[in-house]
Write a protein that holds these residues in place. Structure first.
Motif, PDB file in Angstrom:
ATOM      1  N   ARG A  16       0.819  -1.209   0.000  1.00 52.70           N
ATOM      2  CA  ARG A  16       0.000   0.000   0.000  1.00 52.70           C
ATOM      3  C   ARG A  16       0.859   1.268   0.000  1.00 52.70           C
ATOM      4  O   ARG A  16       0.640   2.190  -0.767  1.00 52.70           O
ATOM      5  N   ASN A  17       1.871   1.342   0.898  1.00 48.18           N
ATOM      6  CA  ASN A  17       2.614   2.598   1.039  1.00 48.18           C
ATOM      7  C   ASN A  17       3.948   2.623   0.284  1.00 48.18           C
ATOM      8  O   ASN A  17       4.745   3.542   0.451  1.00 48.18           O
ATOM      9  N   LEU A  25      -5.162  11.680  -1.558  1.00 44.34           N
ATOM     10  CA  LEU A  25      -4.024  11.996  -2.417  1.00 44.34           C
ATOM     11  C   LEU A  25      -2.900  12.687  -1.638  1.00 44.34           C
ATOM     12  O   LEU A  25      -3.154  13.636  -0.895  1.00 44.34           O
ATOM     13  N   ASN A  26      -1.676  12.176  -1.811  1.00 43.19           N
ATOM     14  CA  ASN A  26      -0.483  12.796  -1.226  1.00 43.19           C
ATOM     15  C   ASN A  26       0.530  13.082  -2.317  1.00 43.19           C
ATOM     16  O   ASN A  26       0.540  12.417  -3.359  1.00 43.19           O
ATOM     17  N   ALA A  27       1.440  14.019  -2.018  1.00 42.03           N
ATOM     18  CA  ALA A  27       2.640  14.200  -2.832  1.00 42.03           C
ATOM     19  C   ALA A  27       3.820  13.665  -2.026  1.00 42.03           C
ATOM     20  O   ALA A  27       3.997  14.016  -0.853  1.00 42.03           O
ATOM     21  N   VAL A  28       4.630  12.803  -2.623  1.00 41.79           N
ATOM     22  CA  VAL A  28       5.810  12.270  -1.950  1.00 41.79           C
ATOM     23  C   VAL A  28       6.858  13.375  -1.835  1.00 41.79           C
ATOM     24  O   VAL A  28       7.115  14.110  -2.797  1.00 41.79           O
ATOM     25  N   VAL A  44      -1.498   7.583  -3.541  1.00 36.17           N
ATOM     26  CA  VAL A  44      -2.952   7.543  -3.410  1.00 36.17           C
ATOM     27  C   VAL A  44      -3.328   6.280  -2.635  1.00 36.17           C
ATOM     28  O   VAL A  44      -2.926   5.186  -3.010  1.00 36.17           O
ATOM     29  N   TYR A  45      -4.053   6.424  -1.542  1.00 41.95           N
ATOM     30  CA  TYR A  45      -4.438   5.252  -0.744  1.00 41.95           C
ATOM     31  C   TYR A  45      -5.931   5.252  -0.456  1.00 41.95           C
ATOM     32  O   TYR A  45      -6.609   6.283  -0.557  1.00 41.95           O
ATOM     33  N   PHE A  46      -6.425   4.066  -0.114  1.00 37.57           N
ATOM     34  CA  PHE A  46      -7.846   3.834   0.125  1.00 37.57           C
ATOM     35  C   PHE A  46      -8.108   3.739   1.626  1.00 37.57           C
ATOM     36  O   PHE A  46      -7.367   3.058   2.335  1.00 37.57           O
ATOM     37  N   VAL A  47      -9.102   4.439   2.143  1.00 42.62           N
ATOM     38  CA  VAL A  47      -9.407   4.374   3.581  1.00 42.62           C
ATOM     39  C   VAL A  47     -10.884   4.139   3.853  1.00 42.62           C
ATOM     40  O   VAL A  47     -11.724   4.482   3.026  1.00 42.62           O
ATOM     41  N   GLY A  63     -11.324  13.258  -9.765  1.00 46.41           N
ATOM     42  CA  GLY A  63     -11.283  11.987 -10.491  1.00 46.41           C
ATOM     43  C   GLY A  63     -10.016  11.209 -10.188  1.00 46.41           C
ATOM     44  O   GLY A  63      -9.504  10.482 -11.040  1.00 46.41           O
ATOM     45  N   VAL A  64      -9.503  11.351  -8.967  1.00 49.57           N
ATOM     46  CA  VAL A  64      -8.278  10.652  -8.560  1.00 49.57           C
ATOM     47  C   VAL A  64      -8.634   9.375  -7.802  1.00 49.57           C
ATOM     48  O   VAL A  64      -9.471   9.394  -6.907  1.00 49.57           O
ATOM     49  N   GLY A  65      -7.991   8.275  -8.186  1.00 53.75           N
ATOM     50  CA  GLY A  65      -8.236   6.983  -7.543  1.00 53.75           C
ATOM     51  C   GLY A  65      -7.033   6.089  -7.702  1.00 53.75           C
ATOM     52  O   GLY A  65      -5.913   6.565  -7.925  1.00 53.75           O
TER      53      GLY A  65
END
Length: 204
Positions: free
Chosen positions: A66-67, A89-92, A79-82, A141-143
DNA sequence: AGGAAGATCCGCT
DNA sequence: GCGGATCTTCCTG
């Protein structure tokens, strides 16, 4: 909308998550898809600081499928599912091997409001369209397909926009991380003081 | 193997 | 304010 259509370069992301978080406020998040384009001004973010941060997915150096993206180069989307329903959405941030990231919590729509509203599937005010990390993803529309995407080139990018001066930035503890002990108290949530799109409480 | 809790949102009360 | 939606990961036995 910013004059520059050039995405921010990778070097912009190569710093610790707290500094990157502040620097990302006021920037323009853009997602171009077949359906159309949605662009928005970033107004609320949170920094997650890696293995030593009990609130971070990478706490303790735990590396999972996942990470995984958090360990890669800066400037990519994590991008992770919760909660069985929502995407975030995150920026590394930082250099490869340092699993830090910045979570996008809210933004003001600049372009593509009709498309964003359609994706939300309900009647929402402009300022509410991208309020909250899951709503932001839905409107853009981010997934799963965007996990690992390069934010410096391609369909999902961040443009320079207009930097927010420090006097307009507020800080507070992060939302929903009460389980993180002392780290839950760290003021690593940042938001634009006068934005109507900011979620939750406006402390700071 | 099974259960609990999570970087959440929405509708109802 | 509370609970339901129900995926991923972690912890326990």
């Amino acid at each position: 909308m910013s004059a520059s259509r050039e995405p921010l370069p990778r070097a912009f992301y190569e710093r610790d998550a707290v500094r990157l978080a502040r620097a990302l406020l006021g920037r323009t998040l853009v997602h171009e898809t077949r359906e159309g384009t949605v662009a928005a001004r970033i107004v609320e973010v949170e920094a997650y600081r890696g293995p030593a941060d009990r609130a971070a997915h990478s706490y303790g150096g735990r590396r999972t499928p996942r990470n995984e993206v958090m360990w890669g180069p800066a400037g990519h989307a994590y991008v992770y599912f919760v909660y069985g329903m929502h995407w975030c959405l995150n920026a590394v941030a930082a250099k490869p091997g340092a699993p830090e990231a910045v979570l996008f919590r809210a933004a003001e729509p600049l372009e593509g409001k009709d498309l964003a509203r359609r994706r939300r599937g309900r009647d929402v005010s402009d300022e509410g369209l991208l309020r909250g990390p899951a709503n932001l993803c839905r409107a853009l529309g981010v997934g799963r397909a965007q996990n690992g995407a390069d934010l410096t080139s391609g369909g999902l990018v961040i443009l320079a926009g207009d930097e927010v001066p420090p006097r307009c930035i507020r800080a507070s503890p992060r939302i929903g991380v009460d389980y993180a002990g002392d780290d839950a108290l760290m003021p690593w949530r940042f938001f634009v003081a006068d934005s109507p799109a900011v979620s939750g409480r406006r402390r700071g």
